[in-house]
Design a protein around this motif. Sequence first.
Motif, short mmCIF file in Angstrom:
data_model
loop_
_atom_site.label_atom_id
_atom_site.label_comp_id
_atom_site.label_asym_id
_atom_site.label_seq_id
_atom_site.Cartn_x
_atom_site.Cartn_y
_atom_site.Cartn_z
N GLY A 514 96.00 -83.47 66.88
CA GLY A 514 97.12 -83.00 66.07
C GLY A 514 96.70 -82.54 64.69
N PRO A 515 96.07 -83.43 63.88
CA PRO A 515 95.59 -82.98 62.56
C PRO A 515 94.60 -81.84 62.64
CG PRO A 515 95.65 -85.37 62.66
CD PRO A 515 95.93 -84.89 64.05
N LEU A 516 93.73 -81.84 63.66
CA LEU A 516 92.77 -80.74 63.79
C LEU A 516 93.49 -79.43 64.02
CD1 LEU A 516 89.88 -79.68 64.04
CD2 LEU A 516 89.93 -80.32 66.45
N GLY A 517 94.49 -79.45 64.89
CA GLY A 517 95.23 -78.22 65.13
C GLY A 517 95.98 -77.75 63.89
N GLN A 518 96.51 -78.70 63.12
CA GLN A 518 97.22 -78.30 61.89
C GLN A 518 96.28 -77.66 60.89
OE1 GLN A 518 99.67 -81.38 60.33
NE2 GLN A 518 100.49 -80.13 58.68
N ILE A 519 95.04 -78.18 60.79
CA ILE A 519 94.06 -77.56 59.88
C ILE A 519 93.78 -76.13 60.30
CG2 ILE A 519 91.67 -77.66 59.11
CD1 ILE A 519 91.84 -80.68 59.27
N VAL A 520 93.53 -75.92 61.62
CA VAL A 520 93.24 -74.57 62.11
C VAL A 520 94.43 -73.65 61.86
CG1 VAL A 520 92.73 -73.21 64.17
CG2 VAL A 520 91.60 -75.42 63.83
N GLN A 521 95.64 -74.15 62.11
CA GLN A 521 96.84 -73.33 61.91
C GLN A 521 96.99 -72.94 60.44
OE1 GLN A 521 100.39 -75.16 63.36
NE2 GLN A 521 101.76 -73.62 62.53
N ASN A 522 96.78 -73.88 59.52
CA ASN A 522 96.91 -73.57 58.10
C ASN A 522 95.86 -72.57 57.64
OD1 ASN A 522 99.06 -75.26 57.88
ND2 ASN A 522 97.99 -76.90 56.82
N LEU A 523 94.62 -72.70 58.14
CA LEU A 523 93.58 -71.77 57.73
C LEU A 523 93.86 -70.36 58.23
CD1 LEU A 523 90.37 -73.96 58.20
CD2 LEU A 523 91.56 -73.43 56.09
N ILE A 524 94.36 -70.26 59.49
CA ILE A 524 94.69 -68.92 60.01
C ILE A 524 95.86 -68.34 59.24
CG2 ILE A 524 95.49 -67.69 62.05
CD1 ILE A 524 93.98 -69.68 63.76
N SER A 525 96.88 -69.17 58.97
CA SER A 525 98.04 -68.68 58.20
C SER A 525 97.61 -68.23 56.81
CB SER A 525 99.09 -69.78 58.11
OG SER A 525 99.57 -70.14 59.38
N ASN A 526 96.70 -68.97 56.17
CA ASN A 526 96.19 -68.57 54.86
C ASN A 526 95.52 -67.21 54.93
OD1 ASN A 526 97.00 -70.43 53.05
ND2 ASN A 526 94.99 -71.27 52.62
N ALA A 527 94.70 -67.01 55.97
CA ALA A 527 93.99 -65.73 56.10
C ALA A 527 94.96 -64.59 56.28
CB ALA A 527 93.01 -65.81 57.27
N VAL A 528 96.00 -64.81 57.11
CA VAL A 528 96.97 -63.73 57.37
C VAL A 528 97.79 -63.43 56.13
CG1 VAL A 528 99.01 -63.14 58.72
CG2 VAL A 528 97.06 -64.22 59.84
N ARG A 529 98.21 -64.47 55.40
CA ARG A 529 99.11 -64.26 54.26
C ARG A 529 98.39 -63.74 53.03
NH1 ARG A 529 102.71 -69.12 52.74
NH2 ARG A 529 103.53 -67.49 51.39
N HIS A 530 97.15 -64.21 52.82
CA HIS A 530 96.47 -63.92 51.56
C HIS A 530 95.28 -62.98 51.69
CE1 HIS A 530 98.84 -67.11 49.67
NE2 HIS A 530 98.51 -67.89 50.70
N GLY A 531 94.75 -62.82 52.90
CA GLY A 531 93.53 -62.02 53.04
C GLY A 531 93.77 -60.55 53.27
N TYR A 532 94.98 -60.19 53.63
CA TYR A 532 95.23 -58.79 53.99
C TYR A 532 96.48 -58.28 53.30
CZ TYR A 532 92.04 -60.27 57.68
OH TYR A 532 90.96 -60.78 58.36
N THR A 533 96.59 -58.56 52.01
CA THR A 533 97.76 -58.10 51.25
C THR A 533 97.74 -56.60 51.00
OG1 THR A 533 96.58 -58.63 49.20
CG2 THR A 533 98.02 -60.32 50.11
N ASP A 534 96.57 -55.97 51.22
CA ASP A 534 96.50 -54.52 51.01
C ASP A 534 96.87 -53.73 52.26
OD1 ASP A 534 94.38 -55.35 52.51
OD2 ASP A 534 92.81 -54.46 51.24
N GLY A 535 97.32 -54.42 53.33
CA GLY A 535 97.79 -53.72 54.52
C GLY A 535 96.74 -53.44 55.56
N ARG A 536 95.51 -53.84 55.34
CA ARG A 536 94.47 -53.58 56.33
C ARG A 536 94.69 -54.44 57.57
NH1 ARG A 536 89.02 -55.78 53.59
NH2 ARG A 536 90.03 -54.98 51.70
N VAL A 537 94.13 -54.00 58.70
CA VAL A 537 94.19 -54.75 59.94
C VAL A 537 92.99 -55.69 59.98
CG1 VAL A 537 94.14 -54.61 62.46
CG2 VAL A 537 95.36 -52.86 61.14
#
Length: 654
Positions: A514-537
């Motif tokens: 459970g905690p492992l999955g939550q860490i992975v989910q948060n890291l992916i969400s961070n990448a999606v929300r903050h890593g591609y703010t310029d619209g790139r794929v």
Amino acid sequence: MPARPIRSTGLCARLRPFWIVLPYVLPWWILVPTLTTLLYQSRLQNDLTQLAVAQSDYVGGRTATLTNALIRLTNDIRLVEHVTRSAHDHLPAPIASERLGRFFGNLLDAHLDYAQVRLLDPACRERLRIERAADGRPTQVPDKDLQDKSRRPYCTKTQALPDGQVYLSPLDANIEFERVVLPLEPVLRIAMRVVQADGTPLGIVVLNYDAAPLLAAFTDHSRTDAALINADGYWLHAPDPADAFGFVTGQHDRRLGVRHPALWAHIRASPRDTGQIRLDSGLWTFRRVAPAGTSAQLHAPIWYVLSQIPPETLAQVRHKQLVAHLALAGTALLALTGLSLALAISRLRQQRTGDALARSNQALAQSLAQLEQSQDDLIRSAKLASLGLMVAGVAHELSTPLGSAMLASGSLKEQLATLEKAFAEGLRRSDMTRFTEAHAAGLALLRDNLQRAARLIHQFKAVAADRATATRHSFDLADTVSDVLALMQNDLKHTRHQVELDIPPGLTLDSYPGPLGQIVQNLISNAVRHGYTDGRVGHIRIVARPKEDQVTLSVIDDGHGIPVEARERIWDPFFTTRRHQGGTGLGLHLCQHMATAVLGGTLTLASAATDQGCEFRLKIPMSAPDKPTVGQASTPHTANTAERTARNTGSPAR
């Protein structure tokens, strides 16, 4: 008539500004005098040490003058003995005496500080004496004026020495015909037995050394405190010339032991040849000169070279440092007191303003009390060693949405009062329209802020979640990560980002999925929300590699990375670059907490180069620890992160 509130005008109210100002001013009035005292003592000790070193060098220089003179005397008496013995071994007595007369005269010509050169027979009667005349030229004394020296100590003591031994007399006044020559002529006598090659005693050779130039060398143009003391404590050279040679003039009270008994006792008892002692009479430096200790063939007395720094000089040094440091402390206190008073006045104004707003923050104070109670529960669960900081941070974060909600609530109340007044005076359509529009905007603002507060509290509860609530069992890492991606499919389908899994099949862990999955989910969400703010794929890779009893799980994106100025703060609590877009700053902290306290591993930022993406690296044991590690902190990639983790802090987003 309702009772009017009574304002406090007592002593506490009048002393309140004083208690506010005191913490600002008092520390400086304690710290500055303390530091000034320490600095004064250090600088004073440094100055006194420099004086002591200079005095020790000065005494060393005077000692070297005496030692060099004694070395030359020893070498010259050996030369005289060798020449005398050779002359009598190879020449008839009359010729040998003539040759020795010329040699003795040449010796006095070459060394102006020699007053006499003599050859005594075995009975200590003078056979040949060359002395310096009144005009300074060497002169041979007639045979009728030659004297019997058998009762002189330098004769009897030299006769008792083995062959090759040298006798050096004490520094004394010159005596002729059993009388002390006046004015006093300080003289050193060095003697040595002369034995011919066949063993026949030839007599004793004696050099009279004029010690006046040597004693004069003890006087420096810059200071006159050097003294030479004999083994009995009499001055041979003194700052006051009247103290010199008291044993010759019969002034036996002019001794160091009488004038300074404690100093003389210390010098005599000292096991070292050199030393310093500080007494009421000043700082004294002494050096023992014992020529016999350096050469077994030399029999010589002991002298002491002495120097004094008077107490007046030491007092001047102390006064100078005291005045300088008092001026420094006074200036520092004035400046710091002025600054502290300014800060205290500002604080007093802020506190008065805060008192005026205290009633409007009553609801927030209740929430803070609840969070402090939660803090006690979290401490008992041993998940964070310093949850107090987090509680304060959450309270700070809650103040914004709750304050906005309270503002919206007050605005709605005013609008309702306005509508009631309009209704009483005659309600118009425009009044109702304005009320409806304003009411809808106020409700939307109230709803958004309450939702933000609820989301913040929910994330805070997740941070404080007890490890006991997580279920531990064996699981396949690839399957668990795949399940997480399946749960996130609803969010990911609205983007064009691709997520790639690179996890070996069959990689089984005995841990908490459970905690492992939550860490992975948060890291992916961070990448999606903050890593591609310029619209790139984007292209996100999840890579797992086992090594011995650990596995490293990396979440790598090809976004625009993390700005340099933000990398140092990504592990700080409640730090986010998207606060106005709903970011709370607890995302990465939650990940780090679960990685450390639950999974028993570490979460670090491996790389975050600008425009080259970002990599977070989770390293955990394949078998999780049996018990939670109380106060354990994660080990971030950098030393700064390690320090922050030691304070149980973390960060939300890039």
